[in-house]
Design an enzyme around this catalytic site. Sequence first.
Site, mmCIF file in Angstrom:
data_model
loop_
_atom_site.group_PDB
_atom_site.id
_atom_site.type_symbol
_atom_site.label_atom_id
_atom_site.label_comp_id
_atom_site.label_asym_id
_atom_site.label_seq_id
_atom_site.Cartn_x
_atom_site.Cartn_y
_atom_site.Cartn_z
ATOM 1 C CE LYS A 1 -6.072 -9.182 -1.300
ATOM 2 N NZ LYS A 1 -5.956 -8.678 -0.155
ATOM 3 C CE LYS B 1 -4.693 -2.170 1.040
ATOM 4 N NZ LYS B 1 -5.442 -1.704 2.093
ATOM 5 C CE LYS C 1 -14.492 -4.425 0.699
ATOM 6 N NZ LYS C 1 -14.512 -3.954 1.837
#
Length: 323
Positions: free
Chosen positions: A191, A111, A194
């Site tokens: 994977k 991230k 969202k």
Amino acid sequence: MKRLFSGIQPSGTIHIGNYFGAISNWIKLLGKYDCIFCIVDYHAITIPYDKDMMQQRIFEAAVDNISAGLDPEKCKIFVQSHVPEHTELAWILSCFSRMGELSRMTQFKQKSEQHKAHANCGLYTYPVLQTADIAIYKGEVVPVGEDQVQHIELAREIVRNFNTAFGDILPEPAELLSPTPRIMGLDGDNKMSKSMNNHISLTETDEELWKKLAPAKTDTNRQRLKDPGDPAKCNMFSYHKLVSSDDELKQVTEGCTTAGIGCFDCKKILCKNFSELIRPIRDKKEKLMKDRDYVLNVLNDGAESCRKIAKETMNEVKKAMGL
Ligand code: AMP
Ligand code: TRP
């Protein structure tokens, strides 16, 4: 009953990965544990977000989870920022968290790379807040998908460091994986998530479902209809294993390996089965979206009973620490 805790971010409609990696497991555990589920809005602000959408996202996360089967009569559901003790304990636990461990976290590395211009301390101490979420309720069991295992391992270490200093106050939490802890996205390479455009949400209409499944990647060796395929190399087959019956699994395995059926027909069966899973969830969501008072009451009741437990733990922690 042992206490179970898990969390989900209000960062978009929940998807098949959330469902099979976490929520379907949560539903099975209702009644076997004292269950608490949290919509973790403080975690969601560690990456850029739209402030005007936040309340709607939180509301929708609650609706999604209830629609998917989290029965508020059998568990507590609440919003993280409604119980301030989470962040209070997080500060204390940050003093028992090693910087080296935090910087090793895969999610932090990914991230902070993804949001380089916005890489902030919240992203770095994210697992500390996650530990506090669990520890403030003395949670022992944490059902999550595979991507969260590293965070729960670290939670155990943070709690252990705290207990070593002040006595056995906080239990070491254990992760509980679902039988399908890692669902791949429609791209077949990452994977399901969202934030990536690779998910099947739990509210797709039949048309939307087909639009997503039709172009999705299959066994790349299967270029033409007459080429036999290998289900083990096909992402669609991994989806079949989630929703198709034993007979259908046999049928598509035989059809694929002998080139008896094409990927189109195989996906049609998959689409029908996803649709059967999603339809009742979508219908329930449609009703709940209009029943604001009911959903907000569930969240208020959840926060009220969680605040009581959180206050008790905080008192115990502060006393043990001489604060
Ligand atoms: P999140 O949407 O990141 O807040 O995740 C909520 C829960 O869903 C966590 O327990 C995750 O581990 C789980 N989860 C999210 N994506 C996947 C996936 N692709 N496969 C399996 N579990 C997942
Ligand atoms: N980090 C988790 C995720 O992204 C969400 C979460 C926050 C959580 N606090 C938690 C999960 C505590 C389990 C326990 O999926």
